[in-house]
Write a protein that holds these residues in place. Structure first.
Motif, mmCIF file in Angstrom:
data_model
loop_
_atom_site.group_PDB
_atom_site.id
_atom_site.type_symbol
_atom_site.label_atom_id
_atom_site.label_comp_id
_atom_site.label_asym_id
_atom_site.label_seq_id
_atom_site.Cartn_x
_atom_site.Cartn_y
_atom_site.Cartn_z
ATOM 1 N N LEU A 102 0.821 -1.208 0.000
ATOM 2 C CA LEU A 102 0.000 0.000 0.000
ATOM 3 C C LEU A 102 0.853 1.256 0.000
ATOM 4 C CD1 LEU A 102 -2.665 -1.102 2.627
ATOM 5 C CD2 LEU A 102 -2.779 -1.277 0.143
ATOM 6 N N SER A 103 2.146 1.092 -0.195
ATOM 7 C CA SER A 103 3.084 2.212 -0.172
ATOM 8 C C SER A 103 4.117 2.000 -1.273
ATOM 9 C CB SER A 103 3.775 2.269 1.194
ATOM 10 O OG SER A 103 4.835 3.185 1.179
ATOM 11 N N SER A 104 4.755 3.070 -1.688
ATOM 12 C CA SER A 104 5.844 2.934 -2.666
ATOM 13 C C SER A 104 7.143 2.495 -1.983
ATOM 14 C CB SER A 104 6.049 4.254 -3.407
ATOM 15 O OG SER A 104 6.404 5.264 -2.488
ATOM 16 N N ASP A 105 7.182 2.519 -0.658
ATOM 17 C CA ASP A 105 8.333 2.037 0.111
ATOM 18 C C ASP A 105 8.166 0.529 0.296
ATOM 19 O OD1 ASP A 105 10.607 1.898 1.658
ATOM 20 O OD2 ASP A 105 9.622 2.607 3.486
ATOM 21 N N GLN A 106 8.603 -0.229 -0.714
ATOM 22 C CA GLN A 106 8.297 -1.651 -0.778
ATOM 23 C C GLN A 106 9.543 -2.512 -0.651
ATOM 24 O OE1 GLN A 106 6.469 -2.159 -4.585
ATOM 25 N NE2 GLN A 106 4.764 -0.826 -4.106
ATOM 26 N N ILE A 107 9.282 -3.799 -0.453
ATOM 27 C CA ILE A 107 10.312 -4.811 -0.643
ATOM 28 C C ILE A 107 9.716 -5.871 -1.554
ATOM 29 C CG2 ILE A 107 11.461 -4.390 1.560
ATOM 30 C CD1 ILE A 107 10.190 -6.811 2.708
ATOM 31 N N ILE A 108 10.571 -6.548 -2.286
ATOM 32 C CA ILE A 108 10.109 -7.594 -3.195
ATOM 33 C C ILE A 108 10.667 -8.922 -2.725
ATOM 34 C CG2 ILE A 108 10.119 -8.457 -5.563
ATOM 35 C CD1 ILE A 108 10.257 -5.608 -6.532
ATOM 36 N N LEU A 109 9.780 -9.897 -2.607
ATOM 37 C CA LEU A 109 10.167 -11.253 -2.250
ATOM 38 C C LEU A 109 10.262 -12.073 -3.534
ATOM 39 C CD1 LEU A 109 7.642 -11.883 0.677
ATOM 40 C CD2 LEU A 109 9.972 -11.014 0.844
ATOM 41 N N TYR A 110 11.413 -12.683 -3.755
ATOM 42 C CA TYR A 110 11.589 -13.590 -4.883
ATOM 43 C C TYR A 110 11.536 -15.011 -4.352
ATOM 44 C CZ TYR A 110 12.997 -9.812 -7.970
ATOM 45 O OH TYR A 110 13.004 -8.670 -8.733
ATOM 46 N N CYS A 111 10.651 -15.813 -4.928
ATOM 47 C CA CYS A 111 10.513 -17.207 -4.496
ATOM 48 C C CYS A 111 11.185 -18.125 -5.504
ATOM 49 C CB CYS A 111 9.033 -17.570 -4.356
ATOM 50 S SG CYS A 111 8.187 -16.580 -3.112
ATOM 51 N N LYS A 112 11.498 -19.331 -5.069
ATOM 52 C CA LYS A 112 12.176 -20.301 -5.925
ATOM 53 C C LYS A 112 11.306 -20.761 -7.084
ATOM 54 C CE LYS A 112 15.168 -21.850 -2.232
ATOM 55 N NZ LYS A 112 15.441 -22.878 -1.233
ATOM 56 N N ASP A 113 9.997 -20.601 -6.975
ATOM 57 C CA ASP A 113 9.102 -20.987 -8.068
ATOM 58 C C ASP A 113 8.826 -19.810 -9.012
ATOM 59 O OD1 ASP A 113 7.577 -19.472 -6.378
ATOM 60 O OD2 ASP A 113 5.985 -20.940 -6.115
ATOM 61 N N ASN A 114 9.739 -18.833 -9.046
ATOM 62 C CA ASN A 114 9.700 -17.658 -9.930
ATOM 63 C C ASN A 114 8.569 -16.684 -9.628
ATOM 64 O OD1 ASN A 114 12.009 -18.358 -11.388
ATOM 65 N ND2 ASN A 114 10.810 -19.716 -12.710
ATOM 66 N N ARG A 115 7.984 -16.755 -8.449
ATOM 67 C CA ARG A 115 6.997 -15.758 -8.039
ATOM 68 C C ARG A 115 7.725 -14.551 -7.481
ATOM 69 N NH1 ARG A 115 2.740 -18.073 -3.965
ATOM 70 N NH2 ARG A 115 4.599 -19.033 -3.111
ATOM 71 N N ARG A 116 7.187 -13.366 -7.761
ATOM 72 C CA ARG A 116 7.678 -12.120 -7.182
ATOM 73 C C ARG A 116 6.495 -11.439 -6.524
ATOM 74 N NH1 ARG A 116 10.343 -9.819 -12.488
ATOM 75 N NH2 ARG A 116 8.451 -10.777 -13.205
ATOM 76 N N ILE A 117 6.668 -11.097 -5.263
ATOM 77 C CA ILE A 117 5.570 -10.502 -4.512
ATOM 78 C C ILE A 117 6.062 -9.210 -3.878
ATOM 79 C CG2 ILE A 117 3.947 -10.832 -2.624
ATOM 80 C CD1 ILE A 117 4.232 -13.859 -3.165
ATOM 81 N N ALA A 118 5.408 -8.110 -4.186
ATOM 82 C CA ALA A 118 5.756 -6.813 -3.618
ATOM 83 C C ALA A 118 4.908 -6.583 -2.375
ATOM 84 C CB ALA A 118 5.525 -5.704 -4.634
ATOM 85 N N ILE A 119 5.569 -6.243 -1.274
ATOM 86 C CA ILE A 119 4.882 -5.952 -0.018
ATOM 87 C C ILE A 119 5.478 -4.685 0.577
ATOM 88 C CG2 ILE A 119 4.298 -8.375 0.415
ATOM 89 C CD1 ILE A 119 6.601 -8.462 2.410
ATOM 90 N N SER A 120 4.784 -4.107 1.542
ATOM 91 C CA SER A 120 5.278 -2.877 2.168
ATOM 92 C C SER A 120 5.048 -2.909 3.684
ATOM 93 C CB SER A 120 4.591 -1.650 1.562
ATOM 94 O OG SER A 120 3.203 -1.718 1.780
ATOM 95 N N PRO A 121 5.802 -3.740 4.399
ATOM 96 C CA PRO A 121 5.614 -3.757 5.856
ATOM 97 C C PRO A 121 6.066 -2.438 6.467
ATOM 98 C CG PRO A 121 7.481 -5.115 5.233
ATOM 99 C CD PRO A 121 6.830 -4.661 3.963
ATOM 100 N N TYR A 122 5.345 -2.008 7.491
ATOM 101 C CA TYR A 122 5.689 -0.755 8.162
ATOM 102 C C TYR A 122 7.089 -0.830 8.772
ATOM 103 C CZ TYR A 122 4.886 3.582 10.628
ATOM 104 O OH TYR A 122 4.972 4.869 11.067
ATOM 105 N N ASP A 123 7.431 -1.970 9.357
ATOM 106 C CA ASP A 123 8.757 -2.193 9.939
ATOM 107 C C ASP A 123 9.539 -3.112 8.991
ATOM 108 O OD1 ASP A 123 10.982 -2.649 11.508
ATOM 109 O OD2 ASP A 123 9.928 -3.838 13.015
ATOM 110 N N LYS A 124 10.149 -2.504 7.957
ATOM 111 C CA LYS A 124 10.861 -3.298 6.951
ATOM 112 C C LYS A 124 12.021 -4.079 7.558
ATOM 113 C CE LYS A 124 11.961 -1.340 3.041
ATOM 114 N NZ LYS A 124 12.272 -0.388 1.963
ATOM 115 N N GLU A 125 12.797 -3.431 8.401
ATOM 116 C CA GLU A 125 13.968 -4.097 8.991
ATOM 117 C C GLU A 125 13.542 -5.259 9.885
ATOM 118 O OE1 GLU A 125 16.981 -3.404 7.908
ATOM 119 O OE2 GLU A 125 16.055 -1.867 6.650
ATOM 120 N N GLY A 126 12.498 -5.069 10.669
ATOM 121 C CA GLY A 126 11.988 -6.145 11.514
ATOM 122 C C GLY A 126 11.454 -7.298 10.686
ATOM 123 N N PHE A 127 10.791 -6.974 9.584
ATOM 124 C CA PHE A 127 10.270 -8.008 8.694
ATOM 125 C C PHE A 127 11.419 -8.825 8.101
ATOM 126 C CE2 PHE A 127 9.001 -9.695 4.613
ATOM 127 C CZ PHE A 127 7.761 -10.237 4.873
#
Length: 142
Positions: A102-127
């Motif tokens: 829900l924010s442009s301050d995102q992280i992207i998770l790359y999975c071994k099955d070639n999925r890419r998922i963009a998420i935006s946790p409020y506490d990026k470092e903790g996540f």
């Protein structure tokens, strides 16, 4: 043990939410039933996603919940890489249906099955720390 991270909500999401609410009241003001029904449907479907997006760690799994959308389940040992500060052009290469940010301050998770998922946790470092705690083989990129 379960740990929950709430999604960070960006200014653009706040603006979109405000616009939909203003248009809802405007449709009541001009007494347009069709426009009112359309705006009610949009608000009922999308507002819960704006408010209730969260990322939950539980039993070596990551659960991504966003409003009425189905819960995404990811085994933490299938995550191969996390990009903590993606470049702007890499945001557009991510499949939009796999965007739970829900924010442009995102992280992207790359999975071994070639999925890419963009998420935006409020506490990026903790996540990221929690993800590495569950799977120390994950590569972290800036």
């Amino acid at each position: 043990m379960q740990r929950t991270f709430k999604s960070k909500i960006g200014i653009l999401t706040h603006i979109l939410l405000l616009i939909t609410i203003i248009l809802l009241f405007y449709s009541m003001w001009i007494k347009s039933i069709v426009f009112l029904v359309i705006m009610l449907i949009i608000n009922v479907l999308f507002v819960p996603s704006f408010i209730h997006t969260e990322y939950i760690f539980n039993n070596n799994m990551l659960y991504i919940k966003s409003g009425y959308l189905p819960v995404i389940k990811i085994k933490l040992d299938t995550i191969s890489e996390i990009i903590s500060h993606p470049k702007k052009n890499s945001l557009f290469t991510t499949n939009p249906t796999k965007r739970y940010a829900l924010s442009s301050d995102q992280i992207i998770l790359y999975c071994k099955d070639n999925r890419r998922i963009a998420i935006s946790p409020y506490d990026k470092e903790g996540f990221i720390r929690e993800t590495i705690k569950c799977n120390p083989d994950i590569k972290i990129s800036e």
